[in-house]
Design a protein around this motif. Structure first.
Motif, PDB file in Angstrom:
ATOM      1  N   THR A 129      71.629  21.306 -84.670  1.00  0.00           N
ATOM      2  CA  THR A 129      71.354  22.699 -84.322  1.00  0.00           C
ATOM      3  C   THR A 129      72.611  23.558 -84.382  1.00  0.00           C
ATOM      4  N   GLN A 130      72.405  24.806 -84.840  1.00  0.00           N
ATOM      5  CA  GLN A 130      73.484  25.801 -84.798  1.00  0.00           C
ATOM      6  C   GLN A 130      73.416  26.569 -83.476  1.00  0.00           C
ATOM      7  N   ASN A 131      72.346  26.338 -82.728  1.00  0.00           N
ATOM      8  CA  ASN A 131      72.113  27.107 -81.502  1.00  0.00           C
ATOM      9  C   ASN A 131      72.954  26.574 -80.353  1.00  0.00           C
ATOM     10  N   GLU A 185      57.200  34.179 -93.709  1.00  0.00           N
ATOM     11  CA  GLU A 185      56.204  35.051 -93.072  1.00  0.00           C
ATOM     12  C   GLU A 185      55.442  34.407 -91.921  1.00  0.00           C
ATOM     13  N   ARG A 186      55.855  33.224 -91.496  1.00  0.00           N
ATOM     14  CA  ARG A 186      55.130  32.576 -90.389  1.00  0.00           C
ATOM     15  C   ARG A 186      56.118  32.333 -89.258  1.00  0.00           C
ATOM     16  N   SER A 187      55.620  32.279 -88.017  1.00  0.00           N
ATOM     17  CA  SER A 187      56.541  31.964 -86.922  1.00  0.00           C
ATOM     18  C   SER A 187      56.633  30.445 -86.792  1.00  0.00           C
ATOM     19  N   ILE A 188      57.782  29.980 -86.404  1.00  0.00           N
ATOM     20  CA  ILE A 188      58.030  28.540 -86.295  1.00  0.00           C
ATOM     21  C   ILE A 188      57.079  27.907 -85.289  1.00  0.00           C
ATOM     22  N   ASP A 221      68.098  36.701 -82.628  1.00  0.00           N
ATOM     23  CA  ASP A 221      68.886  35.946 -83.618  1.00  0.00           C
ATOM     24  C   ASP A 221      70.007  36.867 -84.094  1.00  0.00           C
ATOM     25  N   PHE A 222      70.595  36.547 -85.235  1.00  0.00           N
ATOM     26  CA  PHE A 222      71.816  37.275 -85.644  1.00  0.00           C
ATOM     27  C   PHE A 222      71.587  38.177 -86.851  1.00  0.00           C
ATOM     28  N   ARG A 223      70.689  37.734 -87.773  1.00  0.00           N
ATOM     29  CA  ARG A 223      70.618  38.472 -89.050  1.00  0.00           C
ATOM     30  C   ARG A 223      69.208  38.940 -89.410  1.00  0.00           C
ATOM     31  N   SER A 224      68.239  38.807 -88.473  1.00  0.00           N
ATOM     32  CA  SER A 224      66.901  39.358 -88.751  1.00  0.00           C
ATOM     33  C   SER A 224      67.033  40.828 -89.071  1.00  0.00           C
ATOM     34  N   ALA A 225      66.176  41.298 -89.974  1.00  0.00           N
ATOM     35  CA  ALA A 225      66.287  42.681 -90.444  1.00  0.00           C
ATOM     36  C   ALA A 225      66.259  43.668 -89.266  1.00  0.00           C
ATOM     37  N   SER A 231      69.000  31.533 -91.473  1.00  0.00           N
ATOM     38  CA  SER A 231      69.226  32.239 -92.750  1.00  0.00           C
ATOM     39  C   SER A 231      70.069  31.374 -93.675  1.00  0.00           C
ATOM     40  N   LEU A 232      70.654  30.316 -93.142  1.00  0.00           N
ATOM     41  CA  LEU A 232      71.506  29.375 -93.907  1.00  0.00           C
ATOM     42  C   LEU A 232      72.671  30.110 -94.560  1.00  0.00           C
ATOM     43  N   SER A 233      73.171  31.139 -93.872  1.00  0.00           N
ATOM     44  CA  SER A 233      74.236  31.944 -94.478  1.00  0.00           C
ATOM     45  C   SER A 233      75.624  31.599 -93.940  1.00  0.00           C
ATOM     46  N   THR A 241      63.954  32.654 -81.014  1.00  0.00           N
ATOM     47  CA  THR A 241      63.507  34.046 -80.825  1.00  0.00           C
ATOM     48  C   THR A 241      62.175  34.076 -80.071  1.00  0.00           C
ATOM     49  N   GLU A 242      61.343  33.055 -80.255  1.00  0.00           N
ATOM     50  CA  GLU A 242      60.055  33.057 -79.530  1.00  0.00           C
ATOM     51  C   GLU A 242      60.253  32.717 -78.052  1.00  0.00           C
ATOM     52  N   SER A 243      61.475  32.343 -77.687  1.00  0.00           N
ATOM     53  CA  SER A 243      61.793  32.187 -76.255  1.00  0.00           C
ATOM     54  C   SER A 243      62.279  33.509 -75.675  1.00  0.00           C
ATOM     55  N   LEU A 252      83.915  29.646 -81.925  1.00  0.00           N
ATOM     56  CA  LEU A 252      84.138  31.043 -82.310  1.00  0.00           C
ATOM     57  C   LEU A 252      84.469  31.103 -83.796  1.00  0.00           C
ATOM     58  N   PHE A 253      84.210  32.244 -84.413  1.00  0.00           N
ATOM     59  CA  PHE A 253      84.639  32.420 -85.805  1.00  0.00           C
ATOM     60  C   PHE A 253      86.164  32.225 -85.845  1.00  0.00           C
ATOM     61  N   GLY A 254      86.604  31.351 -86.736  1.00  0.00           N
ATOM     62  CA  GLY A 254      88.035  31.025 -86.808  1.00  0.00           C
ATOM     63  C   GLY A 254      88.336  29.675 -86.210  1.00  0.00           C
ATOM     64  N   THR A 308      68.087  23.343 -86.970  1.00  0.00           N
ATOM     65  CA  THR A 308      67.579  24.601 -86.402  1.00  0.00           C
ATOM     66  C   THR A 308      68.655  25.678 -86.325  1.00  0.00           C
ATOM     67  N   GLY A 309      68.171  26.907 -86.421  1.00  0.00           N
ATOM     68  CA  GLY A 309      69.012  28.094 -86.261  1.00  0.00           C
ATOM     69  C   GLY A 309      68.403  29.008 -85.215  1.00  0.00           C
ATOM     70  N   ALA A 310      68.995  30.196 -85.107  1.00  0.00           N
ATOM     71  CA  ALA A 310      68.607  31.136 -84.038  1.00  0.00           C
ATOM     72  C   ALA A 310      67.128  31.515 -84.090  1.00  0.00           C
ATOM     73  N   GLY A 311      66.515  31.373 -85.274  1.00  0.00           N
ATOM     74  CA  GLY A 311      65.086  31.687 -85.387  1.00  0.00           C
ATOM     75  C   GLY A 311      64.221  30.734 -84.594  1.00  0.00           C
ATOM     76  N   MET A 312      64.827  29.581 -84.187  1.00  0.00           N
ATOM     77  CA  MET A 312      64.076  28.615 -83.363  1.00  0.00           C
ATOM     78  C   MET A 312      63.906  29.159 -81.949  1.00  0.00           C
ATOM     79  N   VAL A 337      61.501  26.392 -93.234  1.00  0.00           N
ATOM     80  CA  VAL A 337      60.530  27.267 -92.556  1.00  0.00           C
ATOM     81  C   VAL A 337      61.334  28.409 -91.945  1.00  0.00           C
ATOM     82  N   ASN A 338      61.169  29.595 -92.493  1.00  0.00           N
ATOM     83  CA  ASN A 338      61.965  30.739 -92.053  1.00  0.00           C
ATOM     84  C   ASN A 338      61.209  32.019 -92.389  1.00  0.00           C
ATOM     85  N   ARG A 339      61.163  32.959 -91.428  1.00  0.00           N
ATOM     86  CA  ARG A 339      60.341  34.159 -91.649  1.00  0.00           C
ATOM     87  C   ARG A 339      60.791  34.914 -92.896  1.00  0.00           C
ATOM     88  N   GLU A 340      62.118  34.965 -93.119  1.00  0.00           N
ATOM     89  CA  GLU A 340      62.644  35.719 -94.280  1.00  0.00           C
ATOM     90  C   GLU A 340      63.228  34.747 -95.297  1.00  0.00           C
TER      91      GLU A 340
HETATM   92  N1  APR Z   1      59.928  32.131 -86.936  1.00  0.00           N
HETATM   93  C1  APR Z   1      60.479  31.927 -88.168  1.00  0.00           C
HETATM   94  N2  APR Z   1      61.673  32.452 -88.558  1.00  0.00           N
HETATM   95  C2  APR Z   1      62.316  33.240 -87.669  1.00  0.00           C
HETATM   96  C3  APR Z   1      61.801  33.516 -86.386  1.00  0.00           C
HETATM   97  C4  APR Z   1      60.563  32.920 -86.033  1.00  0.00           C
HETATM   98  N3  APR Z   1      60.009  33.116 -84.831  1.00  0.00           N
HETATM   99  N4  APR Z   1      62.679  34.345 -85.745  1.00  0.00           N
HETATM  100  C5  APR Z   1      63.687  34.580 -86.603  1.00  0.00           C
HETATM  101  N5  APR Z   1      63.471  33.912 -87.753  1.00  0.00           N
HETATM  102  C6  APR Z   1      64.380  33.815 -88.912  1.00  0.00           C
HETATM  103  C7  APR Z   1      65.002  35.126 -89.325  1.00  0.00           C
HETATM  104  O1  APR Z   1      64.230  35.733 -90.354  1.00  0.00           O
HETATM  105  C8  APR Z   1      66.385  34.705 -89.839  1.00  0.00           C
HETATM  106  O2  APR Z   1      66.421  34.595 -91.257  1.00  0.00           O
HETATM  107  O3  APR Z   1      65.458  33.009 -88.481  1.00  0.00           O
HETATM  108  C9  APR Z   1      66.628  33.331 -89.229  1.00  0.00           C
HETATM  109  C10 APR Z   1      67.813  33.304 -88.288  1.00  0.00           C
HETATM  110  O4  APR Z   1      68.973  33.497 -89.087  1.00  0.00           O
HETATM  111  P1  APR Z   1      70.325  33.976 -88.373  1.00  0.00           P
HETATM  112  O5  APR Z   1      70.024  35.094 -87.465  1.00  0.00           O
HETATM  113  O6  APR Z   1      71.351  34.147 -89.459  1.00  0.00           O
HETATM  114  O7  APR Z   1      70.738  32.751 -87.439  1.00  0.00           O
HETATM  115  P2  APR Z   1      71.439  31.408 -87.872  1.00  0.00           P
HETATM  116  O8  APR Z   1      71.065  31.005 -89.264  1.00  0.00           O
HETATM  117  O9  APR Z   1      71.202  30.425 -86.799  1.00  0.00           O
HETATM  118  O10 APR Z   1      73.006  31.837 -87.849  1.00  0.00           O
HETATM  119  C11 APR Z   1      73.944  30.802 -87.985  1.00  0.00           C
HETATM  120  O11 APR Z   1      75.678  32.388 -87.425  1.00  0.00           O
HETATM  121  O12 APR Z   1      76.741  34.026 -86.136  1.00  0.00           O
HETATM  122  C12 APR Z   1      76.589  32.682 -86.360  1.00  0.00           C
HETATM  123  O13 APR Z   1      77.068  31.192 -84.646  1.00  0.00           O
HETATM  124  C13 APR Z   1      76.060  31.999 -85.138  1.00  0.00           C
HETATM  125  O14 APR Z   1      74.911  29.856 -85.096  1.00  0.00           O
HETATM  126  C14 APR Z   1      74.882  31.156 -85.653  1.00  0.00           C
HETATM  127  C15 APR Z   1      75.144  31.121 -87.153  1.00  0.00           C
END
Ligand code: APR
Length: 241
Positions: free
Chosen positions: A97-99, A225-228, A30-34, A185-187, A24-26, A156-158, A18-22, A208-211
Motif C-alpha cells: 500500500t501507498q496509503n 468508472e466504478r468504485s472499488i 485522495d491526491f490527484r482526483s479531478a 493513479s500510478l503516477s 476515499t469511500e472511508s 516525505l518527498f525527498g 492500493t492507493g489513496a482511491g482505496m 481498478v481505478n475510477r480514472e
Molecule cells: N474507486 C475507484 N477509484 C477511485 C476511488 C474510488 N472510490 N476514489 C479515487 N479513485 C481513484 C482516482 O481516480 C485516482 O486516479 O484513485 C486514484 C488515486 O490516485 P492518487 O490520488 O494519485 O493517489 P495515489 O496513487 O495513492 O498517490 C500515490 O502520491 O502524493 C503521493 O504519498 C502520496 O501515496 C501517495 C502517492
C-alpha cells in the motif's frame, strides 16, 4: 468481472496494490482526483517534503494535523474488510500500500507493506521515540517529553522508502502471478515500479481505478468508472456463487 474472479480463484500468489482511491469511500481525500484531490489545490513540495519539514514547518504541521484528525475520525470501509477476509481465505497473499492511514491493519489484514510509511505514529527527531498519532491528538503537541520535535512517520518527498517495506514488496512482486491495483493513479515512483515489475515477470496485471492511469496500456484488464467498494463486493458475491 467474471474473468477477474476466475483469475483470482486460479491464482497461486495474488498481490493487491492500493492507493489513496482505496480510502476515499472511508471519507479520506485522495491526491490527484479531478475534483477533490489534495494536490489539485495544494502544493506537495510546500507541505509534504523534507524542505517543508525544515523550512515551512507551520504549513507542514497544519497539513498533517488536518490529515491526522481526518484519519482518526474516519474508518476502514467494507472494501478494506473484504480484502482482510480474502487474505484469511487464502485468495490474496499480500497488500502493498501507498496509503498511510493504517486502514488495512484496522480492517484485519496481516500481510501489508507500507511503502510510504504511516501517519498513525509520530517519531521524535531527537530521541527517536515513537508515539501514536491518537496521543498527539489528545495532547495536540508536536513536542516530545525530551523537548524534540515529533514528526509524522510518513515518507516525505525527498526521502527514501523504508527498506523493509520495499524488500517485502519486491519479494511479493517477484512471486505474484496476479497483481491487482486498487485506487491509484500510478503516477508516483518508485511505487509505480512494482506493477510494471510484476507484469515484466509474467504476472497478470489488473487495474481498478475510477480514472485512467499511466499503466493502463500495460494491464491485462482495466476497470474504470466504478468504485472499488462496489467492484470488490460484486467480485466477492460472484466468487461465493
Ligand atoms: N474507486 C475507484 N477509484 C477511485 C476511488 C474510488 N472510490 N476514489 C479515487 N479513485 C481513484 C482516482 O481516480 C485516482 O486516479 O484513485 C486514484 C488515486 O490516485 P492518487 O490520488 O494519485 O493517489 P495515489 O496513487 O495513492 O498517490 C500515490 O502520491 O502524493 C503521493 O504519498 C502520496 O501515496 C501517495 C502517492
Amino acid at each position: 468481472m467474471d474473468q477477474l474472479c476466475t483469475w483470482l480463484k486460479a491464482s497461486k500468489f495474488t498481490v493487491v496494490f492500493t492507493g489513496a482511491g482505496m480510502s476515499t469511500e472511508s471519507g479520506l481525500p485522495d491526491f490527484r482526483s479531478a475534483q477533490a484531490g489534495l494536490w489539485r489545490s495544494k502544493d506537495p513540495a510546500r507541505l509534504a517534503s523534507t524542505h517543508a519539514l525544515q523550512h515551512n514547518r507551520e504549513e507542514f504541521l497544519d497539513f498533517y494535523r488536518m490529515r491526522i484528525e481526518a484519519l482518526l475520525s474516519c474508518k476502514p470501509h467494507a472494501g478494506h474488510v473484504l480484502l482482510a477476509e480474502w487474505e484469511r481465505r487464502g485468495l490474496i497473499q499480500g497488500i502493498i500500500t501507498q496509503n498511510v492511514d493504517g486502514y488495512h491493519q484496522q480492517a484485519g489484514s496481516q500481510h501489508i507493506a507500507e511503502l510510504h510509511g504511516s501517519l498513525t505514529t509520530l517519531s521524535c527527531l531527537v530521541c527517536e521515540k515513537t508515539y501514536t498519532a491518537a496521543r498527539y491528538q489528545e495532547e495536540n503537541g508536536w513536542v516530545c517529553p525530551c523537548g524534540g520535535f515529533l514528526r509524522p512517520d510518513v515518507v516525505l518527498f525527498g526521502e527514501a522508502l523504508p527498506a523493509s517495506a520495499f524488500e517485502q514488496a519486491l519479494n511479493w512482486t517477484e512471486q505474484a502471478d496476479l497483481f491487482l491495483v486498487l485506487g491509484s493513479s500510478l503516477s508516483v515512483s518508485p511505487a509505480n515500479w512494482f506493477p510494471q515489475q510484476a507484469k515484466e515477470r509474467g504476472a497478470r496485471l489488473v487495474i481498478v481505478n475510477r480514472e485512467p492511469t499511466i499503466l493502463d496500456d500495460l494491464a491485462d484488464a482495466v476497470i474504470h468508472e466504478r468504485s472499488i467498494g462496489e467492484v470488490l463486493k460484486e467480485m466477492d458475491l460472484a466468487m461465493k456463487k
